[in-house]
Design an enzyme around this catalytic site. Structure first.
Site, PDB file in Angstrom:
ATOM      1  N   GLY A  12      33.318  39.684  31.204  1.00  0.00           N
ATOM      2  CA  GLY A  12      34.384  39.050  30.425  1.00  0.00           C
ATOM      3  C   GLY A  12      35.182  38.050  31.246  1.00  0.00           C
ATOM      4  O   GLY A  12      34.993  37.919  32.466  1.00  0.00           O
ATOM      5  N   ASN A  13      36.091  37.350  30.587  1.00  0.00           N
ATOM      6  CA  ASN A  13      36.927  36.356  31.273  1.00  0.00           C
ATOM      7  C   ASN A  13      37.678  36.955  32.453  1.00  0.00           C
ATOM      8  O   ASN A  13      37.678  36.417  33.555  1.00  0.00           O
ATOM      9  CB  ASN A  13      37.944  35.751  30.297  1.00  0.00           C
ATOM     10  CG  ASN A  13      37.345  34.733  29.357  1.00  0.00           C
ATOM     11  OD1 ASN A  13      36.230  34.256  29.569  1.00  0.00           O
ATOM     12  ND2 ASN A  13      38.078  34.396  28.303  1.00  0.00           N
ATOM     13  N   SER A  40      24.860  44.204  28.261  1.00  0.00           N
ATOM     14  CA  SER A  40      24.995  43.242  29.360  1.00  0.00           C
ATOM     15  C   SER A  40      24.219  43.645  30.605  1.00  0.00           C
ATOM     16  O   SER A  40      24.218  42.911  31.602  1.00  0.00           O
ATOM     17  CB  SER A  40      26.476  43.072  29.730  1.00  0.00           C
ATOM     18  OG  SER A  40      27.196  42.495  28.673  1.00  0.00           O
ATOM     19  N   ARG A 100      49.530  51.886  29.573  1.00  0.00           N
ATOM     20  CA  ARG A 100      50.749  51.270  30.118  1.00  0.00           C
ATOM     21  C   ARG A 100      52.014  52.095  29.908  1.00  0.00           C
ATOM     22  O   ARG A 100      52.880  52.141  30.772  1.00  0.00           O
ATOM     23  CB  ARG A 100      50.930  49.868  29.531  1.00  0.00           C
ATOM     24  CG  ARG A 100      49.913  48.876  30.049  1.00  0.00           C
ATOM     25  CD  ARG A 100      50.042  47.540  29.348  1.00  0.00           C
ATOM     26  NE  ARG A 100      48.966  46.635  29.757  1.00  0.00           N
ATOM     27  CZ  ARG A 100      48.565  45.589  29.047  1.00  0.00           C
ATOM     28  NH1 ARG A 100      49.146  45.324  27.887  1.00  0.00           N
ATOM     29  NH2 ARG A 100      47.597  44.823  29.489  1.00  0.00           N
ATOM     30  N   CYS A 131      49.948  40.264  30.160  1.00  0.00           N
ATOM     31  CA  CYS A 131      50.030  38.982  30.867  1.00  0.00           C
ATOM     32  C   CYS A 131      51.384  38.309  30.682  1.00  0.00           C
ATOM     33  O   CYS A 131      51.974  37.797  31.642  1.00  0.00           O
ATOM     34  CB  CYS A 131      48.907  38.050  30.411  1.00  0.00           C
ATOM     35  SG  CYS A 131      48.714  37.949  28.621  1.00  0.00           S
ATOM     36  N   SER A 161      42.994  31.880  25.762  1.00  0.00           N
ATOM     37  CA  SER A 161      42.218  32.737  26.664  1.00  0.00           C
ATOM     38  C   SER A 161      42.753  34.157  26.688  1.00  0.00           C
ATOM     39  O   SER A 161      42.038  35.085  27.060  1.00  0.00           O
ATOM     40  CB  SER A 161      42.200  32.160  28.080  1.00  0.00           C
ATOM     41  OG  SER A 161      43.523  32.026  28.580  1.00  0.00           O
ATOM     42  N   GLY A 162      44.004  34.334  26.254  1.00  0.00           N
ATOM     43  CA  GLY A 162      44.547  35.678  26.133  1.00  0.00           C
ATOM     44  C   GLY A 162      43.846  36.498  25.072  1.00  0.00           C
ATOM     45  O   GLY A 162      43.939  37.730  25.054  1.00  0.00           O
ATOM     46  N   HIS A 243      49.866  30.547  30.154  1.00  0.00           N
ATOM     47  CA  HIS A 243      50.937  30.948  29.248  1.00  0.00           C
ATOM     48  C   HIS A 243      52.250  30.294  29.681  1.00  0.00           C
ATOM     49  O   HIS A 243      52.542  30.168  30.879  1.00  0.00           O
ATOM     50  CB  HIS A 243      51.133  32.467  29.269  1.00  0.00           C
ATOM     51  CG  HIS A 243      50.057  33.235  28.568  1.00  0.00           C
ATOM     52  ND1 HIS A 243      49.011  32.649  27.910  1.00  0.00           N
ATOM     53  CD2 HIS A 243      49.889  34.591  28.431  1.00  0.00           C
ATOM     54  CE1 HIS A 243      48.232  33.598  27.388  1.00  0.00           C
ATOM     55  NE2 HIS A 243      48.750  34.771  27.688  1.00  0.00           N
ATOM     56  N   ASN A 316      47.353  32.858  32.967  1.00  0.00           N
ATOM     57  CA  ASN A 316      47.323  34.218  32.436  1.00  0.00           C
ATOM     58  C   ASN A 316      46.077  34.998  32.844  1.00  0.00           C
ATOM     59  O   ASN A 316      46.077  36.240  32.826  1.00  0.00           O
ATOM     60  CB  ASN A 316      47.428  34.206  30.912  1.00  0.00           C
ATOM     61  CG  ASN A 316      46.353  33.360  30.258  1.00  0.00           C
ATOM     62  OD1 ASN A 316      46.324  32.139  30.433  1.00  0.00           O
ATOM     63  ND2 ASN A 316      45.467  33.979  29.501  1.00  0.00           N
TER      64      ASN A 316
END
Length: 339
Positions: A12-13, A40, A100, A131, A161-162, A243, A316
């Protein structure tokens, strides 16, 4: 002596950015393992300039003997595999939202609350914040030390992209479609994102806030100070990476623009670029690939007692995700996992 590190969600990114950041910062690895879903397996990802890793199956990977896992596969997957890794003795730095607010999991931004890392022993997991929260609290920390913050009102301008690769692809395809008269219906976002703004990130909650806005509130309280009131409005904008935030701060005591600028200029992870002239500020395009949180347009808010406003931007995918996770790992090995 190096550490065996697993990168979960390596295709992933954020996973790719973590691999790049580990290499750039010369993190002391003995071995790096790239993990992702079964579809993958066998794909190749880069680690540094000259190393190629073949992706292994997260589902069947045995974490025994792995020292640290940097995890960003999505909350649902993480809820299964982060505890599995921790149970095998691997310390997990989890970039998803799942852990979190768990009271047994520290939520850490190294420039703000590195001492919280010590609490990793409760669960074997350390959470990476959202982010948008990360870049804000990096800038708020020196100001809170200076004048004790009472209240924050923040409006965010968050890049696609977030929302992952799908979000970036949607912006590209819709933008292209405008110019070739081939309109594309939104798939990832609730409305068209090309040449548009969308005042919704994540789902709506009962009070009318979105979950992204809720995250900024509760995460700031957990990381910085539980007494700070936060009101956020989060907006998706047609920017690929980076961001931006407009942050209004109310202090308990008077804080001058000059004192705030000095404090921010000395703060770790912050670069102040604030010239009162055209272009004398930083935009998201300029922060891509950079580690810092850039702060500009620091000014007094005359409408409230002890008020200041500022503009901040950050990449971000780096500070908002990959870099923060790697920085946590660096503190972890320096202070707690010494070999």
């Amino acid at each position: 002596m190096g550490y065996k590190v697993a990168v979960i969600g390596a295709t992933g990114n954020v996973g790719r950015e973590i691999l790049q950041t580990l290499a750039e910062r010369n993190f002391p690895v003995s071995e790096v393992v790239a993990l992702a879903s079964a579809r993958s397996v066998g794909k190749e990802v880069s680690f540094g300039e000259d190393k190629i890793l073949k992706v292994k199956d997260l589902e069947t990977y045995d974490f025994k003997g792995t020292d640290i896992a940097l995890s960003s596969p999505g909350a649902k997957v993480s809820s299964i595999h982060s505890p599995r890794a921790a149970a095998a003795g691997c310390v997990v730095i989890d970039n998803t939202s799942h852990f979190r607010m768990d009271p047994n999991v520290p939520l850490v931004v190294p420039e703000v609350n590195p001492e919280a890392i010590a609490e990793y022993t409760k669960s074997g997991i350390i959470a990476n914040p959202n982010c948008s929260t990360i870049q804000m609290v990096v800038a708020l920390k020196p100001l809170h030390t200076l004048g004790k913050i009472k209240r924050v009102v923040v409006s965010t301008y968050q890049s696609v992209s977030g929302a992952g690769k799908e979000g970036m692809d949607e912006l590209f395809e819709q933008t292209r479609g405008v110019f070739v008269n081939d309109a594309r219906d939104p798939q990832k976002f609730p409305k068209p994102i090309a040449f548009n703004l969308i005042p919704q990130i994540d789902v709506f909650m009962e009070d009318g806030s979105t979950k992204e806005e809720w995250k900024m509130t509760v995460e700031t309280k957990k990381i910085l100070d539980s007494t700070i009131d936060v009101h956020a409005t989060c907006v998706r904008v047609p920017v690929f990476v980076g961001h931006s935030e407009c942050v209004n701060v109310e202090f308990e005591n008077p804080v001058s623009v000059e004192a705030a600028t000095r404090a921010l200029s000395k703060a770790p992870g912050v670069i102040v670029v604030d010239k009162h002239e055209p272009g004398g500020y930083v935009t998201p395009v300029e922060c891509v690939g950079e580690d810092a949180v850039y702060v500009s347009r620091i000014r007094k808010d005359p409408t409230i007692a002890n008020g200041l406003s500022f503009w901040c931007v950050s990449d971000n995918l780096r500070k908002g995700a990959a870099l923060n996770a790697v920085q946590i790992a660096e503190v972890l090995i320096k202070d707690y996992l010494k070999k």
